[in-house]
Design an enzyme around this catalytic site. Structure first.
Site, PDB file in Angstrom:
ATOM      1  N   GLY A  14       0.833  -1.204   0.000  1.00 26.04           N
ATOM      2  CA  GLY A  14       0.000   0.000   0.000  1.00 26.04           C
ATOM      3  C   GLY A  14       0.867   1.252   0.000  1.00 26.04           C
ATOM      4  O   GLY A  14       0.529   2.256   0.634  1.00 26.04           O
ATOM      5  N   ARG A  17      -0.275   5.205  -1.894  1.00 27.87           N
ATOM      6  CA  ARG A  17      -1.071   6.335  -1.404  1.00 27.87           C
ATOM      7  C   ARG A  17      -1.027   6.413   0.126  1.00 27.87           C
ATOM      8  O   ARG A  17      -0.657   5.456   0.794  1.00 27.87           O
ATOM      9  CB  ARG A  17      -2.530   6.188  -1.865  1.00 27.87           C
ATOM     10  CG  ARG A  17      -2.680   6.383  -3.359  1.00 27.87           C
ATOM     11  CD  ARG A  17      -4.132   6.377  -3.805  1.00 27.87           C
ATOM     12  NE  ARG A  17      -4.757   5.077  -3.716  1.00 27.87           N
ATOM     13  CZ  ARG A  17      -5.823   4.797  -2.959  1.00 27.87           C
ATOM     14  NH1 ARG A  17      -6.387   5.745  -2.264  1.00 27.87           N
ATOM     15  NH2 ARG A  17      -6.333   3.579  -2.943  1.00 27.87           N
ATOM     16  N   ASP A  65      -1.909  -7.894  -5.272  1.00 27.89           N
ATOM     17  CA  ASP A  65      -2.994  -7.870  -4.295  1.00 27.89           C
ATOM     18  C   ASP A  65      -2.470  -8.601  -3.057  1.00 27.89           C
ATOM     19  O   ASP A  65      -2.157  -9.793  -3.131  1.00 27.89           O
ATOM     20  CB  ASP A  65      -4.206  -8.594  -4.900  1.00 27.89           C
ATOM     21  CG  ASP A  65      -5.367  -8.689  -3.931  1.00 27.89           C
ATOM     22  OD1 ASP A  65      -5.171  -8.438  -2.717  1.00 27.89           O
ATOM     23  OD2 ASP A  65      -6.470  -9.036  -4.378  1.00 27.89           O
ATOM     24  N   VAL A  66      -2.381  -7.892  -1.939  1.00 27.27           N
ATOM     25  CA  VAL A  66      -1.763  -8.491  -0.746  1.00 27.27           C
ATOM     26  C   VAL A  66      -2.559  -9.656  -0.164  1.00 27.27           C
ATOM     27  O   VAL A  66      -2.060 -10.388   0.680  1.00 27.27           O
ATOM     28  CB  VAL A  66      -1.504  -7.448   0.374  1.00 27.27           C
ATOM     29  CG1 VAL A  66      -0.414  -6.483  -0.020  1.00 27.27           C
ATOM     30  CG2 VAL A  66      -2.781  -6.734   0.796  1.00 27.27           C
ATOM     31  N   SER A 144      -4.675  -0.066  13.782  1.00 20.71           N
ATOM     32  CA  SER A 144      -5.548   1.107  13.939  1.00 20.71           C
ATOM     33  C   SER A 144      -6.014   1.128  15.385  1.00 20.71           C
ATOM     34  O   SER A 144      -6.088   0.069  16.027  1.00 20.71           O
ATOM     35  CB  SER A 144      -6.770   0.986  13.028  1.00 20.71           C
ATOM     36  OG  SER A 144      -7.754   1.943  13.397  1.00 20.71           O
ATOM     37  N   TYR A 157     -13.823  -4.122  10.294  1.00 22.93           N
ATOM     38  CA  TYR A 157     -12.537  -3.407  10.259  1.00 22.93           C
ATOM     39  C   TYR A 157     -11.854  -3.504  11.627  1.00 22.93           C
ATOM     40  O   TYR A 157     -10.665  -3.822  11.732  1.00 22.93           O
ATOM     41  CB  TYR A 157     -12.787  -1.948   9.874  1.00 22.93           C
ATOM     42  CG  TYR A 157     -11.546  -1.094   9.783  1.00 22.93           C
ATOM     43  CD1 TYR A 157     -10.706  -1.183   8.671  1.00 22.93           C
ATOM     44  CD2 TYR A 157     -11.204  -0.197  10.794  1.00 22.93           C
ATOM     45  CE1 TYR A 157      -9.557  -0.390   8.576  1.00 22.93           C
ATOM     46  CE2 TYR A 157     -10.063   0.594  10.711  1.00 22.93           C
ATOM     47  CZ  TYR A 157      -9.254   0.491   9.593  1.00 22.93           C
ATOM     48  OH  TYR A 157      -8.117   1.274   9.501  1.00 22.93           O
ATOM     49  N   ALA A 159     -12.316  -5.732  13.959  1.00 28.30           N
ATOM     50  CA  ALA A 159     -11.859  -7.111  14.213  1.00 28.30           C
ATOM     51  C   ALA A 159     -10.583  -7.409  13.429  1.00 28.30           C
ATOM     52  O   ALA A 159      -9.660  -8.052  13.942  1.00 28.30           O
ATOM     53  CB  ALA A 159     -12.963  -8.093  13.826  1.00 28.30           C
ATOM     54  N   LYS A 161      -8.244  -5.350  12.530  1.00 25.95           N
ATOM     55  CA  LYS A 161      -7.095  -4.640  13.099  1.00 25.95           C
ATOM     56  C   LYS A 161      -6.695  -5.228  14.457  1.00 25.95           C
ATOM     57  O   LYS A 161      -5.506  -5.257  14.797  1.00 25.95           O
ATOM     58  CB  LYS A 161      -7.392  -3.147  13.214  1.00 25.95           C
ATOM     59  CG  LYS A 161      -7.545  -2.467  11.841  1.00 25.95           C
ATOM     60  CD  LYS A 161      -6.292  -2.613  10.990  1.00 25.95           C
ATOM     61  CE  LYS A 161      -6.353  -1.811   9.701  1.00 25.95           C
ATOM     62  NZ  LYS A 161      -5.117  -1.901   8.909  1.00 25.95           N
ATOM     63  N   ILE A 189      -6.395   9.884  10.324  1.00 24.56           N
ATOM     64  CA  ILE A 189      -5.287  10.454   9.546  1.00 24.56           C
ATOM     65  C   ILE A 189      -5.811  10.920   8.190  1.00 24.56           C
ATOM     66  O   ILE A 189      -6.598  10.217   7.544  1.00 24.56           O
ATOM     67  CB  ILE A 189      -4.161   9.400   9.342  1.00 24.56           C
ATOM     68  CG1 ILE A 189      -3.772   8.744  10.672  1.00 24.56           C
ATOM     69  CG2 ILE A 189      -2.949  10.047   8.659  1.00 24.56           C
ATOM     70  CD1 ILE A 189      -3.340   9.672  11.773  1.00 24.56           C
TER      71      ILE A 189
HETATM   72  P1  NAP Z   1      -5.427   4.888   1.608  1.00 24.78           P
HETATM   73  O1  NAP Z   1      -4.944   6.279   1.465  1.00 24.78           O
HETATM   74  O2  NAP Z   1      -6.809   4.521   1.236  1.00 24.78           O
HETATM   75  O3  NAP Z   1      -4.390   3.923   0.831  1.00 24.78           O
HETATM   76  C1  NAP Z   1      -4.623   2.548   0.820  1.00 24.78           C
HETATM   77  C2  NAP Z   1      -3.436   1.867   0.199  1.00 24.78           C
HETATM   78  O4  NAP Z   1      -3.622   0.442   0.293  1.00 24.78           O
HETATM   79  C3  NAP Z   1      -3.270   2.178  -1.291  1.00 24.78           C
HETATM   80  O5  NAP Z   1      -1.882   2.250  -1.550  1.00 24.78           O
HETATM   81  C4  NAP Z   1      -3.905   0.979  -1.972  1.00 24.78           C
HETATM   82  O6  NAP Z   1      -3.378   0.692  -3.265  1.00 24.78           O
HETATM   83  C5  NAP Z   1      -3.491  -0.120  -1.002  1.00 24.78           C
HETATM   84  N1  NAP Z   1      -4.321  -1.318  -1.094  1.00 24.78           N
HETATM   85  C6  NAP Z   1      -5.650  -1.457  -0.839  1.00 24.78           C
HETATM   86  N2  NAP Z   1      -6.026  -2.742  -1.042  1.00 24.78           N
HETATM   87  C7  NAP Z   1      -4.916  -3.414  -1.439  1.00 24.78           C
HETATM   88  C8  NAP Z   1      -4.664  -4.759  -1.818  1.00 24.78           C
HETATM   89  N3  NAP Z   1      -5.625  -5.680  -1.812  1.00 24.78           N
HETATM   90  N4  NAP Z   1      -3.398  -5.088  -2.179  1.00 24.78           N
HETATM   91  C9  NAP Z   1      -2.392  -4.170  -2.201  1.00 24.78           C
HETATM   92  N5  NAP Z   1      -2.588  -2.877  -1.857  1.00 24.78           N
HETATM   93  C10 NAP Z   1      -3.831  -2.509  -1.484  1.00 24.78           C
HETATM   94  O7  NAP Z   1      -5.278   4.368   3.109  1.00 24.78           O
HETATM   95  P2  NAP Z   1      -4.438   4.942   4.356  1.00 24.78           P
HETATM   96  O8  NAP Z   1      -5.318   5.838   5.105  1.00 24.78           O
HETATM   97  O9  NAP Z   1      -3.093   5.374   3.932  1.00 24.78           O
HETATM   98  O10 NAP Z   1      -4.319   3.587   5.197  1.00 24.78           O
HETATM   99  C11 NAP Z   1      -3.113   2.872   5.294  1.00 24.78           C
HETATM  100  C12 NAP Z   1      -3.236   1.895   6.451  1.00 24.78           C
HETATM  101  O11 NAP Z   1      -3.462   2.643   7.658  1.00 24.78           O
HETATM  102  C13 NAP Z   1      -4.422   0.945   6.309  1.00 24.78           C
HETATM  103  O12 NAP Z   1      -4.050  -0.329   6.784  1.00 24.78           O
HETATM  104  C14 NAP Z   1      -5.476   1.558   7.216  1.00 24.78           C
HETATM  105  O13 NAP Z   1      -6.385   0.598   7.694  1.00 24.78           O
HETATM  106  C15 NAP Z   1      -4.610   2.144   8.310  1.00 24.78           C
HETATM  107  N6  NAP Z   1      -5.244   3.234   9.059  1.00 24.78           N
HETATM  108  C16 NAP Z   1      -5.647   4.383   8.434  1.00 24.78           C
HETATM  109  C17 NAP Z   1      -6.254   5.380   9.192  1.00 24.78           C
HETATM  110  C18 NAP Z   1      -6.723   6.699   8.610  1.00 24.78           C
HETATM  111  O14 NAP Z   1      -7.411   7.436   9.315  1.00 24.78           O
HETATM  112  N7  NAP Z   1      -6.370   7.022   7.385  1.00 24.78           N
HETATM  113  C19 NAP Z   1      -6.441   5.187  10.569  1.00 24.78           C
HETATM  114  C20 NAP Z   1      -6.024   4.014  11.148  1.00 24.78           C
HETATM  115  C21 NAP Z   1      -5.417   3.041  10.394  1.00 24.78           C
HETATM  116  P3  NAP Z   1      -3.972   1.398  -4.610  1.00 24.78           P
HETATM  117  O15 NAP Z   1      -3.400   2.780  -4.627  1.00 24.78           O
HETATM  118  O16 NAP Z   1      -3.491   0.543  -5.726  1.00 24.78           O
HETATM  119  O17 NAP Z   1      -5.464   1.404  -4.456  1.00 24.78           O
END
Ligand code: NAP
Length: 250
Positions: A14, A17, A65-66, A144, A157, A159, A161, A189
């Site tokens: 991931g 982005r 795809d992870v 998370s 979600y 569960a 995490k 975030i």
């Molecule tokens: P994001 O901006 O939506 O980015 C998601 C990333 O995951 C993208 O790079 C996407 O790739 C990739 N991805 C999604 N499904 C995938 C798959 N099956 N195989 C490979 N890559 C995949 O999300 P983010 O906010 O940065 O979140 C990153 C992590 O932090 C996640 O695990 C999320 O649960 C956790 N998190 C986020 C927040 C928050 O508030 N943002 C809070 C707590 C935890 P593509 O670009 O190709 O779609």
């Protein structure tokens, strides 16, 4: 800036982005060669790679795809062929579907578990043996605060995490002392992931945070940097919360 990761190879799932992208830029700045994983957004992955290269670093994008064991194996093999053995792994790929007990279907449950939990398990399992053989590995899995607090409108979600946190805790003992593995548990975030949050919900969440704002991806990358670096040389199996204080409140 200290080159904490000079000569190291890093894989960030991931990495195209959000938090993963910021981690990629930070690791490259620290001297690592960075494999930027993505699944569908090739443009975003390429933008991350080009930003790193423009800043004098080394990076390449790897589509996988992870949640797919074969694609993960292939991504690891291609990364190691391009950059050498993987020393640093960050699992940031994740998805969210905000469903409550009335709307949550088994299909959605499975989809979330596959990406968030299988998608943490598979890269760690694919990389750990090489790390153990070489006697060095540093891993951070992005969980998370939803894995630490009840989330009635985000059951699957939450569960998934909590699963990541349990997986990391058990792995830390199994893989020590060569591999250190920790979790980062972010709060809210500013990324694409929260762009679908209803404005009233977002406002309420910020108001319930002692540092009343959303966090930045750079703030998350700073914590990941610390956990991967030798400044955290006695830290393993932990979940580092970075959430503006939200998780401490009821
Ligand atoms: P994001 O901006 O939506 O980015 C998601 C990333 O995951 C993208 O790079 C996407 O790739 C990739 N991805 C999604 N499904 C995938 C798959 N099956 N195989 C490979 N890559 C995949 O999300 P983010 O906010 O940065 O979140 C990153 C992590 O932090 C996640 O695990 C999320 O649960 C956790 N998190 C986020 C927040 C928050 O508030 N943002 C809070 C707590 C935890 P593509 O670009 O190709 O779609």
């Amino acid at each position: 800036m200290e080159k904490d990761f000079e000569g190291k190879t890093a894989l960030v799932t991931g990495g195209s982005r959000g938090i993963g992208r910021a981690v990629c830029l930070d690791l490259a700045k620290g001297g690592a060669r960075v494999a930027v994983n993505y699944t569908s957004n090739a443009e975003a992955a390429e933008e991350t790679v080009q930003t790193i290269i423009k800043n004098g670093g080394e990076a390449s994008a790897f589509k996988a795809d992870v949640s797919d064991p074969e694609e993960v194996q292939k991504m690891v093999a291609e990364t190691e062929k391009t950059f050498g053995p993987i020393d640093l792994l960050v699992t940031s790929a994740g998805i969210v579907r905000r469903e409550n007990h009335e709307t949550l279907s088994f299909e959605i449950w499975k989809e979330i578990m596959e990406v968030n939990l299988d998608g943490t398990f598979l890269p760690v399992m694919a990389i750990k043996d090489g790390m153990l053989k070489r006697g060095f590995g540093r891993i951070v899995c992005i969980a998370s605060i939803a894995g630490l607090r009840p989330r009635p409108n985000n059951i699957a979600y939450s569960a998934s995490k909590a699963g990541v946190i349990g997986f990391v805790r058990s792995c830390s003992e199994a893989l020590a002392p060569s591999i250190r593995i920790n979790c980062l548990a972010p709060g809210l975030i500013e990324t694409d992931m929260i762009s679908t949050l209803a404005p009233e919900k977002r406002k309420a969440m910020i108001e319930a945070t002692p540092i009343p704002r959303t966090g930045t991806v750079e703030e998350m990358a700073n914590v990941v940097h610390f956990l991967l670096s030798e400044k955290a040389s006695f830290v393993t199996g932990q979940t580092y919360v970075a959430d503006g204080g939200r998780v401490t409140l009821p």
